[in-house]
Write a protein that holds these residues in place. Sequence first.
Motif, mmCIF file in Angstrom:
data_model
loop_
_atom_site.group_PDB
_atom_site.id
_atom_site.type_symbol
_atom_site.label_atom_id
_atom_site.label_comp_id
_atom_site.label_asym_id
_atom_site.label_seq_id
_atom_site.Cartn_x
_atom_site.Cartn_y
_atom_site.Cartn_z
ATOM 1 N N GLN A 1 0.750 -1.125 0.089
ATOM 2 C CA GLN A 1 0.157 -0.174 -0.058
ATOM 3 C C GLN A 1 0.976 1.272 -0.014
ATOM 4 O OE1 GLN A 1 -3.482 -0.043 0.233
ATOM 5 N NE2 GLN A 1 -3.619 -2.220 0.135
ATOM 6 N N GLN A 2 2.024 1.283 0.897
ATOM 7 C CA GLN A 2 2.813 2.426 0.836
ATOM 8 C C GLN A 2 3.565 2.672 -0.522
ATOM 9 O OE1 GLN A 2 5.702 1.454 4.037
ATOM 10 N NE2 GLN A 2 4.287 1.368 5.717
ATOM 11 N N THR A 3 3.905 1.599 -1.259
ATOM 12 C CA THR A 3 4.576 1.664 -2.236
ATOM 13 C C THR A 3 3.881 2.185 -3.378
ATOM 14 O OG1 THR A 3 6.165 -0.108 -1.541
ATOM 15 C CG2 THR A 3 6.190 0.386 -3.789
ATOM 16 N N GLN A 4 2.457 1.555 -3.532
ATOM 17 C CA GLN A 4 1.543 2.083 -4.389
ATOM 18 C C GLN A 4 1.244 3.651 -4.247
ATOM 19 O OE1 GLN A 4 -1.134 -1.847 -4.388
ATOM 20 N NE2 GLN A 4 -2.470 -0.008 -3.983
ATOM 21 N N ALA A 5 1.011 4.002 -3.097
ATOM 22 C CA ALA A 5 0.766 5.306 -2.639
ATOM 23 C C ALA A 5 2.193 6.207 -3.394
ATOM 24 C CB ALA A 5 0.792 5.747 -1.644
ATOM 25 N N MET B 1 11.422 -3.008 -1.204
ATOM 26 C CA MET B 1 10.355 -4.026 -0.845
ATOM 27 C C MET B 1 10.885 -5.423 -0.566
ATOM 28 S SD MET B 1 7.110 -3.142 -3.028
ATOM 29 C CE MET B 1 5.988 -4.335 -2.087
ATOM 30 N N LEU B 2 11.830 -5.756 -1.543
ATOM 31 C CA LEU B 2 12.346 -7.189 -1.347
ATOM 32 C C LEU B 2 13.536 -7.195 -0.247
ATOM 33 C CD1 LEU B 2 12.994 -7.991 -5.361
ATOM 34 C CD2 LEU B 2 11.520 -9.359 -3.473
ATOM 35 N N ASP B 3 13.900 -6.136 0.030
ATOM 36 C CA ASP B 3 14.984 -5.882 0.974
ATOM 37 C C ASP B 3 14.426 -5.461 2.477
ATOM 38 O OD1 ASP B 3 17.725 -6.516 1.144
ATOM 39 O OD2 ASP B 3 18.431 -4.458 0.854
ATOM 40 N N VAL C 1 -5.670 -4.133 6.305
ATOM 41 C CA VAL C 1 -5.848 -3.862 4.713
ATOM 42 C C VAL C 1 -5.921 -5.040 3.885
ATOM 43 C CG1 VAL C 1 -5.189 -1.388 4.381
ATOM 44 C CG2 VAL C 1 -3.505 -2.951 4.631
ATOM 45 N N THR C 2 -6.676 -5.154 2.884
ATOM 46 C CA THR C 2 -6.825 -6.642 2.058
ATOM 47 C C THR C 2 -6.585 -6.127 0.584
ATOM 48 O OG1 THR C 2 -8.510 -7.344 3.768
ATOM 49 C CG2 THR C 2 -8.182 -8.495 1.669
ATOM 50 N N ALA C 3 -5.631 -6.736 0.188
ATOM 51 C CA ALA C 3 -5.245 -6.832 -1.406
ATOM 52 C C ALA C 3 -6.566 -6.955 -2.288
ATOM 53 C CB ALA C 3 -4.221 -7.699 -1.804
ATOM 54 N N GLU C 4 -6.776 -6.235 -3.158
ATOM 55 C CA GLU C 4 -7.839 -6.201 -4.176
ATOM 56 C C GLU C 4 -8.168 -7.417 -4.391
ATOM 57 O OE1 GLU C 4 -10.261 -6.076 -7.585
ATOM 58 O OE2 GLU C 4 -7.987 -6.664 -7.796
#
Length: 234
Positions: A21-25, A93-95, A197-200
């Motif tokens: 969610q943070q990365t999407q924003a 994110m991966l790290d 929060v839930t992924a779409e």
Amino acid sequence: MISVIAFDADDTLWHTENLFQQTQARLAAILERYAPHDEVMARLQLTERRNLVLFGYGIKGFILSMVETAIEITDRRVTAAEIHEIMTMGRAMLDAPLDLLDGAATVLDALAARYRLFLITKGDMLDQRNKIDKSGLADRFAHVEIVSEKNAASYRAIFTAQGVAPGEAMMVGNSIPSDILPVLEIGGHAVHIPYHVTAEFERHPELAPHPRFHQLTEIADLPALIARIDRRNE
Ligand SMILES: [Mg+2]
């Protein structure tokens, strides 16, 4: 009688979706000069959904979907510097350090004495494996399984291979489509513990009452629930 308790990993034992969610924003912020926030989010969701069947679940597929969204929504005007920024967010994110949910380790310790514990997670093999290592929880599990899709067939295959009748197994997870419905379908017990929060693609309406379905607000309440269900503890 329950002999096996299987746990989902992402957003059940440790935080994951908040990072997405943070990365999407941040993606929407990078693309702000090309398209409004909501449009970027909607387009990313469509792209992710379209790509799931090819890329599977996980961060690497998410990075590719972000790049694809950026190229499409900017009509190919997105700059190499902006693509680089998106790639860098993905690598971060991966790290990222792994953050366990409150009470997760304590609950596993409490249950490991009486039950065989399984970890059943879906997604990218390497990423899931890295998270399991980072979690420090691996030694609590009698069996760990990373699958590309959680459905009735994959759960049945896991339980059969491990010599467990579905009626003796309980699955604990945050996703109704992935962790609950397929396990109920094959005759197992299921405990839904929603994440904030839930992924779409993991969203699902509330379930009707079912004798083998239970819902909790936090994982810390799981041992008490199991004690009530499992007659061995009486
Ligand atoms: Mg999950």
